[in-house]
Scaffold this active site. Structure first.
Site, PDB file in Angstrom:
ATOM      1  N   ARG A 238       0.849  -1.181   0.000  1.00 49.57           N
ATOM      2  CA  ARG A 238       0.000   0.000   0.000  1.00 49.57           C
ATOM      3  C   ARG A 238       0.891   1.240   0.000  1.00 49.57           C
ATOM      4  O   ARG A 238       2.020   1.198   0.523  1.00 49.57           O
ATOM      5  CB  ARG A 238      -0.921   0.002   1.222  1.00 49.57           C
ATOM      6  CG  ARG A 238      -1.878  -1.191   1.257  1.00 49.57           C
ATOM      7  CD  ARG A 238      -2.675  -1.235   2.558  1.00 49.57           C
ATOM      8  NE  ARG A 238      -3.591  -2.381   2.570  1.00 49.57           N
ATOM      9  CZ  ARG A 238      -3.268  -3.609   3.003  1.00 49.57           C
ATOM     10  NH1 ARG A 238      -2.031  -3.835   3.479  1.00 49.57           N
ATOM     11  NH2 ARG A 238      -4.156  -4.586   2.983  1.00 49.57           N
ATOM     12  N   LYS A 265      -1.952  -2.443   7.681  1.00 46.89           N
ATOM     13  CA  LYS A 265      -3.389  -2.223   7.842  1.00 46.89           C
ATOM     14  C   LYS A 265      -4.023  -3.316   8.691  1.00 46.89           C
ATOM     15  O   LYS A 265      -4.899  -3.038   9.519  1.00 46.89           O
ATOM     16  CB  LYS A 265      -4.061  -2.177   6.465  1.00 46.89           C
ATOM     17  CG  LYS A 265      -5.560  -1.931   6.523  1.00 46.89           C
ATOM     18  CD  LYS A 265      -6.148  -1.857   5.127  1.00 46.89           C
ATOM     19  CE  LYS A 265      -7.649  -1.603   5.189  1.00 46.89           C
ATOM     20  NZ  LYS A 265      -8.246  -1.538   3.831  1.00 46.89           N
ATOM     21  N   HIS A 328      -2.814   3.394  -5.309  1.00 46.37           N
ATOM     22  CA  HIS A 328      -3.258   2.080  -4.851  1.00 46.37           C
ATOM     23  C   HIS A 328      -3.435   1.110  -6.020  1.00 46.37           C
ATOM     24  O   HIS A 328      -3.523  -0.103  -5.819  1.00 46.37           O
ATOM     25  CB  HIS A 328      -4.599   2.231  -4.111  1.00 46.37           C
ATOM     26  CG  HIS A 328      -4.562   1.702  -2.713  1.00 46.37           C
ATOM     27  ND1 HIS A 328      -4.263   2.487  -1.628  1.00 46.37           N
ATOM     28  CD2 HIS A 328      -4.774   0.466  -2.224  1.00 46.37           C
ATOM     29  CE1 HIS A 328      -4.313   1.754  -0.522  1.00 46.37           C
ATOM     30  NE2 HIS A 328      -4.611   0.528  -0.861  1.00 46.37           N
ATOM     31  N   ARG A 331      -1.526  -2.305  -6.798  1.00 40.10           N
ATOM     32  CA  ARG A 331      -1.919  -3.566  -6.162  1.00 40.10           C
ATOM     33  C   ARG A 331      -2.929  -4.318  -7.035  1.00 40.10           C
ATOM     34  O   ARG A 331      -2.826  -5.522  -7.246  1.00 40.10           O
ATOM     35  CB  ARG A 331      -2.504  -3.286  -4.774  1.00 40.10           C
ATOM     36  CG  ARG A 331      -1.465  -2.878  -3.760  1.00 40.10           C
ATOM     37  CD  ARG A 331      -2.075  -2.273  -2.506  1.00 40.10           C
ATOM     38  NE  ARG A 331      -2.998  -3.159  -1.816  1.00 40.10           N
ATOM     39  CZ  ARG A 331      -2.656  -4.131  -0.989  1.00 40.10           C
ATOM     40  NH1 ARG A 331      -1.356  -4.386  -0.763  1.00 40.10           N
ATOM     41  NH2 ARG A 331      -3.566  -4.865  -0.367  1.00 40.10           N
ATOM     42  N   HIS A 354      -3.467  -9.340   2.668  1.00 43.62           N
ATOM     43  CA  HIS A 354      -4.876  -9.344   3.022  1.00 43.62           C
ATOM     44  C   HIS A 354      -5.061 -10.207   4.259  1.00 43.62           C
ATOM     45  O   HIS A 354      -4.265 -11.104   4.532  1.00 43.62           O
ATOM     46  CB  HIS A 354      -5.728  -9.883   1.868  1.00 43.62           C
ATOM     47  CG  HIS A 354      -5.909  -8.878   0.778  1.00 43.62           C
ATOM     48  ND1 HIS A 354      -6.225  -9.228  -0.522  1.00 43.62           N
ATOM     49  CD2 HIS A 354      -5.792  -7.528   0.778  1.00 43.62           C
ATOM     50  CE1 HIS A 354      -6.311  -8.136  -1.261  1.00 43.62           C
ATOM     51  NE2 HIS A 354      -6.050  -7.097  -0.503  1.00 43.62           N
ATOM     52  N   TYR A 364       1.186 -16.599  13.642  1.00 38.13           N
ATOM     53  CA  TYR A 364       2.278 -17.493  13.982  1.00 38.13           C
ATOM     54  C   TYR A 364       3.035 -18.015  12.763  1.00 38.13           C
ATOM     55  O   TYR A 364       4.020 -18.731  12.911  1.00 38.13           O
ATOM     56  CB  TYR A 364       1.738 -18.671  14.809  1.00 38.13           C
ATOM     57  CG  TYR A 364       1.382 -18.254  16.210  1.00 38.13           C
ATOM     58  CD1 TYR A 364       2.359 -18.046  17.166  1.00 38.13           C
ATOM     59  CD2 TYR A 364       0.051 -18.041  16.558  1.00 38.13           C
ATOM     60  CE1 TYR A 364       2.036 -17.638  18.449  1.00 38.13           C
ATOM     61  CE2 TYR A 364      -0.286 -17.634  17.849  1.00 38.13           C
ATOM     62  CZ  TYR A 364       0.716 -17.442  18.788  1.00 38.13           C
ATOM     63  OH  TYR A 364       0.382 -17.024  20.046  1.00 38.13           O
TER      64      TYR A 364
END
Length: 402
Positions: A238, A265, A328, A331, A354, A364
């Site tokens: 981004r 984000k 943007h 992307r 995402h 993890y």
């Protein structure tokens, strides 16, 4: 004998508390510490009570007498001024603004500074002037809708929906803290004008992408902004994640850009495999800004990153309109073409950072699909080079002839 300003200015604190009476139960209490406070002694329902009106000299003698007269008027009407004062204090604590600021303070540690500022600004400008002083439990759906209509009237439909969502979170916080019984904002579901969702402008045709890359090669602006745009095309990040980058995040040996969760984000650490082309740009950029903390420092201060409008301004300077391409859009460009070329959707989504379907698993396993992503990112960079070098194709934008 009534007090005078001259007498009040000359009084000094003593080893014991002092009381200077003015009349009608009003007196100045002087503590040994030197604090002077106006107090009113009165009786109600056979009981003697005290009401603190304010401190001197912040509350002048004249103002203290006026406050005394107002309290006496309440007494004559059967109202206990001390109880009324406490009620008003509780109302202030339970006002929409007080609850909203408390909620905001509790949430801020988990937000970026920019997002926290945006949230507070939205309600400060759009809600507080109209409903800020109202007890949050008393606000009705029609009242809130009336305020949101003012935002709609400006044509800011998306903003109205965002503010409604923030209000809902505040009402739910009020419920949790015992200051409201229902989420008033929830009753407005479907009451606002429908948002028109406009996809972010992105170039996804291979020939047009080649033209964009060649235009970027000839970009006449600063190298910092040019490098930022090139990295947007190569990394799928981004715009804010690129421009706020810090050199400590780049590992040239492992060819990885490690971005901490606080800058992402989705609030999860993110790893970006760096292609040879990305590394070359970063090495050149390091020659420019490597002595500082920020990869993309602004011209005015090395401790402040370039503006969030810098990339947009560069695209406009290159001749691309807001309907054609936005920062943007790189992307969407990568996602569209890589999906068309048969790359794994899971690998692409992971590289786009995402939110994973299983968030705990994502926390993890930050390196999930790393080998596949390394391969994909290098092949993507090579593919962009191929598009850039296809100069024999008809250039899609007349601006390239300029």
């Amino acid at each position: 004998m009534p007090l005078t300003d001259t007498a009040l200015r000359g009084v000094k604190p003593a080893s014991k508390p002092q009381k200077l009476f003015d009349g009608n139960g009003l007196f100045l209490f002087i503590a040994p510490s030197g604090t002077k406070s106006w107090r009113l002694k009165y009786r109600i329902q056979g009981r003697e009570k005290l009401l603190t009106l304010g401190t001197y000299p912040q509350l002048s003698l004249k103002e203290a007498r006026e406050a005394c007269a107002a309290a006496k008027k309440q007494l004559n009407g059967g109202t206990d001024p001390s109880a009324e004062k406490k009620l008003k204090a509780r109302s202030a604590q339970n006002s929409f603004e007080a609850v909203a600021r408390e909620w905001h303070a509790n949430q801020t540690p988990g937000w970026t500074a920019r997002y926290a500022e945006d949230v507070l600004e939205r309600i400060d400008k759009n809600i507080f002037p109209y409903l800020g002083s109202r007890p949050i439990a008393d606000i009705t759906p029609p009242e809130l809708l009336s305020v949101l209509r003012k935002i709609e009237a400006r044509g800011a439909i998306d903003q109205a929906h965002r503010v409604l969502g923030i209000c809902s979170l505040i009402f739910r916080y009020a419920i949790a803290t015992g200051r409201a019984e229902r989420d008033t904002a929830a009753d407005l579901r479907g009451a606002l004008k429908t948002r028109v969702v406009t996809p972010r402008a992105a170039i996804t045709e291979p020939e047009a992408i080649g033209g964009l890359l060649r235009a970027l090669d000839d970009f006449p602006g600063t190298f910092t902004v040019k490098a930022g745009l090139q990295l947007l095309a190569l990394t799928f990040l981004r715009p804010s994640e690129v421009r706020l980058g810090e050199w400590s995040e780049i590992d040239f040996e492992e060819k990885i850009w490690r971005i901490p969760a606080k800058r992402m984000k989705m609030r999860l650490d993110h790893m970006v495999p760096l292609s040879s082309q990305s590394l070359e740009i970063l090495r050149d950029l390091h020659e420019v800004s490597g002595d500082g903390r920020l990869m993309f420092p602004g011209l005015r201060s090395p401790e402040k990153a370039i503006s969030d409008a810098a990339f947009i301004a560069a695209l406009r300077r290159m001749g691309y309109t807001k309907e054609e391409m936005c920062a943007h859009g790189f992307r969407a460009m990568a996602s569209t073409l890589l999906n068309e070329q048969g790359y794994s959707a899971d690998v692409i989504e992971k590289q786009l950072a995402h939110n994973p379907r299983e968030k705990i698993r994502g926390i993890y396993n930050r390196a999930e699909y790393l080998p596949e992503r390394r391969k994909m990112m290098q092949e993507w960079a090579d593919y962009l080079d191929t598009l850039r070098l296809e100069t024999n194709q008809k250039k899609p934008h007349a601006r390239e002839e300029a």
